[in-house]
Design a protein around this motif. Structure first.
Motif, PDB file in Angstrom:
ATOM      1  N   GLU A   1       2.475  -0.870   4.005  1.00 58.50           N
ATOM      2  CA  GLU A   1       1.969   0.417   4.732  1.00 58.50           C
ATOM      3  C   GLU A   1       1.595   1.728   4.264  1.00 58.50           C
ATOM      4  OE1 GLU A   1       5.301   0.124   7.961  1.00 58.50           O
ATOM      5  OE2 GLU A   1       4.194  -1.426   8.911  1.00 58.50           O
ATOM      6  N   PRO A   2       2.254   1.929   3.264  1.00 55.90           N
ATOM      7  CA  PRO A   2       1.850   3.269   2.595  1.00 55.90           C
ATOM      8  C   PRO A   2       0.420   3.419   2.025  1.00 55.90           C
ATOM      9  CG  PRO A   2       4.019   2.637   1.720  1.00 55.90           C
ATOM     10  CD  PRO A   2       3.636   1.533   2.361  1.00 55.90           C
ATOM     11  N   GLY A   3      -0.002   2.338   1.849  1.00 59.00           N
ATOM     12  CA  GLY A   3      -1.417   2.269   1.400  1.00 59.00           C
ATOM     13  C   GLY A   3      -2.437   2.013   2.448  1.00 59.00           C
ATOM     14  N   LEU A   4      -1.986   1.806   3.704  1.00 63.47           N
ATOM     15  CA  LEU A   4      -3.070   1.550   4.577  1.00 63.47           C
ATOM     16  C   LEU A   4      -3.828   2.525   5.213  1.00 63.47           C
ATOM     17  CD1 LEU A   4      -0.885  -0.676   7.226  1.00 63.47           C
ATOM     18  CD2 LEU A   4      -2.336  -1.378   5.323  1.00 63.47           C
ATOM     19  N   VAL A   5      -5.111   2.336   5.518  1.00 63.01           N
ATOM     20  CA  VAL A   5      -6.097   3.409   5.995  1.00 63.01           C
ATOM     21  C   VAL A   5      -6.175   3.267   7.341  1.00 63.01           C
ATOM     22  CG1 VAL A   5      -8.398   4.412   5.454  1.00 63.01           C
ATOM     23  CG2 VAL A   5      -7.272   3.499   3.524  1.00 63.01           C
TER      24      VAL A   5
ATOM     25  N   VAL B   1      -5.969  10.060   9.149  1.00 61.38           N
ATOM     26  CA  VAL B   1      -6.700   8.643   8.867  1.00 61.38           C
ATOM     27  C   VAL B   1      -6.737   8.485   7.478  1.00 61.38           C
ATOM     28  CG1 VAL B   1      -9.212   8.160   9.052  1.00 61.38           C
ATOM     29  CG2 VAL B   1      -8.291   9.755  10.534  1.00 61.38           C
ATOM     30  N   GLY B   2      -6.897   9.427   6.486  1.00 62.98           N
ATOM     31  CA  GLY B   2      -6.828   9.264   5.057  1.00 62.98           C
ATOM     32  C   GLY B   2      -5.421  10.019   4.426  1.00 62.98           C
ATOM     33  N   THR B   3      -4.642   8.850   4.326  1.00 69.23           N
ATOM     34  CA  THR B   3      -3.477   9.676   3.472  1.00 69.23           C
ATOM     35  C   THR B   3      -3.181   9.305   2.251  1.00 69.23           C
ATOM     36  OG1 THR B   3      -2.361   7.458   3.750  1.00 69.23           O
ATOM     37  CG2 THR B   3      -2.060   8.965   5.699  1.00 69.23           C
ATOM     38  N   PRO B   4      -2.775  10.603   1.497  1.00 71.33           N
ATOM     39  CA  PRO B   4      -2.594  10.364  -0.008  1.00 71.33           C
ATOM     40  C   PRO B   4      -1.852   9.309  -0.373  1.00 71.33           C
ATOM     41  CG  PRO B   4      -2.039  12.784   0.911  1.00 71.33           C
ATOM     42  CD  PRO B   4      -1.947  11.726   2.096  1.00 71.33           C
ATOM     43  N   PHE B   5      -2.137   8.632  -1.305  1.00 71.46           N
ATOM     44  CA  PHE B   5      -1.377   7.376  -1.890  1.00 71.46           C
ATOM     45  C   PHE B   5      -1.517   7.287  -3.371  1.00 71.46           C
ATOM     46  CE2 PHE B   5      -5.801   6.278  -1.697  1.00 71.46           C
ATOM     47  CZ  PHE B   5      -6.057   5.430  -2.735  1.00 71.46           C
ATOM     48  N   ASP B   6      -0.340   6.644  -4.036  1.00 70.21           N
ATOM     49  CA  ASP B   6      -0.236   6.574  -5.154  1.00 70.21           C
ATOM     50  C   ASP B   6      -0.575   5.031  -5.505  1.00 70.21           C
ATOM     51  OD1 ASP B   6       0.870   6.213  -7.779  1.00 70.21           O
ATOM     52  OD2 ASP B   6       2.458   7.554  -7.640  1.00 70.21           O
ATOM     53  N   GLN B   7      -1.440   4.915  -6.172  1.00 71.95           N
ATOM     54  CA  GLN B   7      -2.071   3.356  -6.459  1.00 71.95           C
ATOM     55  C   GLN B   7      -1.004   2.765  -7.437  1.00 71.95           C
ATOM     56  OE1 GLN B   7      -4.938   2.040  -5.123  1.00 71.95           O
ATOM     57  NE2 GLN B   7      -4.013   0.170  -5.588  1.00 71.95           N
ATOM     58  N   GLY B   8      -0.437   3.697  -8.257  1.00 72.78           N
ATOM     59  CA  GLY B   8       0.440   3.065  -9.121  1.00 72.78           C
ATOM     60  C   GLY B   8       1.549   2.510  -8.699  1.00 72.78           C
TER      61      GLY B   8
END
Length: 455
Positions: free
Chosen positions: A63-67, A27-34
């Motif tokens: 897609e890597p930053g979708l919740v 549901v909540g995946t680790p992401f790198d905002q940078g």
């Protein structure tokens, strides 16, 4: 045309694939905002790009930053999913590219809003003669409702606020519960009344406004223009104010009652919970979200007003070039937007998909799942801090620091997503059950994850 068909099919296929993956994905995946920022950044191209390549690049960047907030184990912020028919209707709305300003710019969009608005009022128990404005969220809906209130309470004492503004106007009393939603305060800022105007009323044990205290506050002030903000669905506990008694009390003092019912107003749609909002039809304006418990796509909410003329007087405007204006108020006459998305199509489709019984079942099921959460976490040895009256559960893990660690751990784990809040001076885990696809198995899986992480 074939290129456009391929493009739209690609978008639909990828959206459908994403939605089908929600039951199984973290549901909540680790992401790198940078890294996400870098994926979207870069110089603006100097030459046009093929649309299909643009869409492919967007998919790769986003897609890597979708919740997975549309999925069955997202329990944060009272966020629902989006019903299949409503989602498809919203895709059509984007494809049709309609401006829902009025019946000249899009006859179909205004007709859909009229039909869906009538259904909404029927489901919620709002008088059929009330107006319905289709807005972006309850921030906008509360602002519209309070603008209508501001208009009428000042008109009652002979002041035209739309023409003369607030400088020199008679002072307005705004009375609201201690545990009102923050959007009420922001609406007051936007309307020029300011947050300091609020006369707060204490809340009872579970967060509903205390009627005795409301009576005392009303008596203590001087007579004059008065707006009282009530609540259906405390943002932390789900508690609902006693609307019948409060409305009758306020009206005896000549005041206007606005009800912030972002999610709790949907209690009216089920015979099992309707008693919680008994008397809501007595209010003067109401705010309610569609993208929460009704599970419509973002952005969707509704501003209702008992008097169409007051609603339109507060919000509408005229101009020589606006062909079609001046008739029965609709569309942009009832909102703060002129160029508007045709969001009524998705509302109409979602209500058709569920039907009256489906809406009631959705409300009942989410309430039952919230109780299942509370019972399971209590059995696991944790303290549930509120009376679970709707779909909200507050959990204490011993002390503030431990609770915050648990919330962070659950979010990082990815089995489910929960939020944190402060209520009555305590840091608590906040669980909101409002997704149409959530099952008992999802709740049990989430309870097991929380228990595992606590251990």
């Amino acid at each position: 045309m074939e290129e456009m068909s391929r493009l739209f099919r690609l978008a639909a296929d990828r959206a459908s694939g994403y939605r089908q993956s929600l039951p199984d994905r973290l549901v909540g995946t680790p992401f790198d905002q940078g890294a996400l920022a870098d994926a979207f950044a870069g110089p603006l191209p100097s030459v046009p790009s093929p649309p299909e390549q643009v869409l492919t690049d967007l998919l790769a960047a986003a897609e890597p930053g979708l919740v997975a907030s549309a999925g069955p184990r997202y329990f944060g912020f009272v966020i629902g999913g989006a019903l299949p028919a409503a989602t498809a209707a919203d895709m059509l709305a984007a494809g049709w590219d309609q401006n829902a300003h009025n019946a000249v710019t899009s006859p179909a969009a205004i007709a859909a809003e009229a039909a869906a608005g009538a259904w909404l009022k029927e489901l919620l128990g709002i008088p059929p003669s009330a107006s319905a404005g289709f807005v972006t969220g309850c921030q906008a809906a509360n602002t519209v409702g309070l603008a209508a209130a501001r208009h009428q309470v000042l008109a009652d004492v002979g002041w035209d606020v739309e023409r003369r503004g607030l400088l020199g106007a008679p002072p307005i009393r705004v009375i609201a519960g201690d545990e009102r939603h923050a959007t009420i305060d922001r609406s007051l800022r936007l309307l020029g009344l300011g947050m300091d105007v609020v006369e707060p009323v204490p809340a009872g044990p579970n967060g509903a406004i205390d009627l005795g205290s409301l009576r005392e506050v009303l008596r203590a002030g001087s007579p004059g223009p008065t707006i009282v903000c009530l609540q259906s669905g405390n943002v932390n506990t789900g508690a609902c104010d006693q609307l019948r008694e409060a409305c009758e009390l306020v009206h005896r003092h000549g005041g206007w009652v606005h009800v912030d019912g972002a999610f709790g107003l949907w209690a009216a749609a089920s015979p099992a919970t309707r008693h919680l909002v008994d008397g809501l039809e007595l209010a003067d304006s109401w705010a309610c979200d569609g993208h929460k418990w009704l599970n419509l796509p973002y952005d969707s909410a509704f501003a209702f007003c008992a008097r169409l003329d007051v609603h339109a007087a507060a919000m509408s405007y005229a101009a020589a070039y606006l062909v079609g204006s001046g008739g029965t108020p609709a569309g942009a006459d009832l909102t703060a937007e002129s160029s508007r998305r045709a969001r009524g199509f998705a509302v109409w489709a979602g209500l058709r998909e569920l039907g009256r019984d489906g809406v009631a079942e959705l409300v009942d099921r989410c309430c039952a799942l919230a109780r299942r959460f509370a019972e399971g976490l209590t059995s696991a040895g944790f303290e549930v801090a509120n009376e679970v009256v709707l779909n909200q559960v507050l959990v204490d893990f011993g002390d503030d620091a431990s609770t915050d660690r648990m919330v962070a751990a659950v979010q990082a784990d990815g089995t489910c997503w929960v939020g944190g809040t402060t209520w009555r001076g305590r840091r608590l885990m906040r669980i909101s059950v409002s997704n149409a696809t959530t099952t008992e198995a999802d709740v049990d899986r989430s309870i097991a994850a929380i228990t595992r992480l606590a251990t």
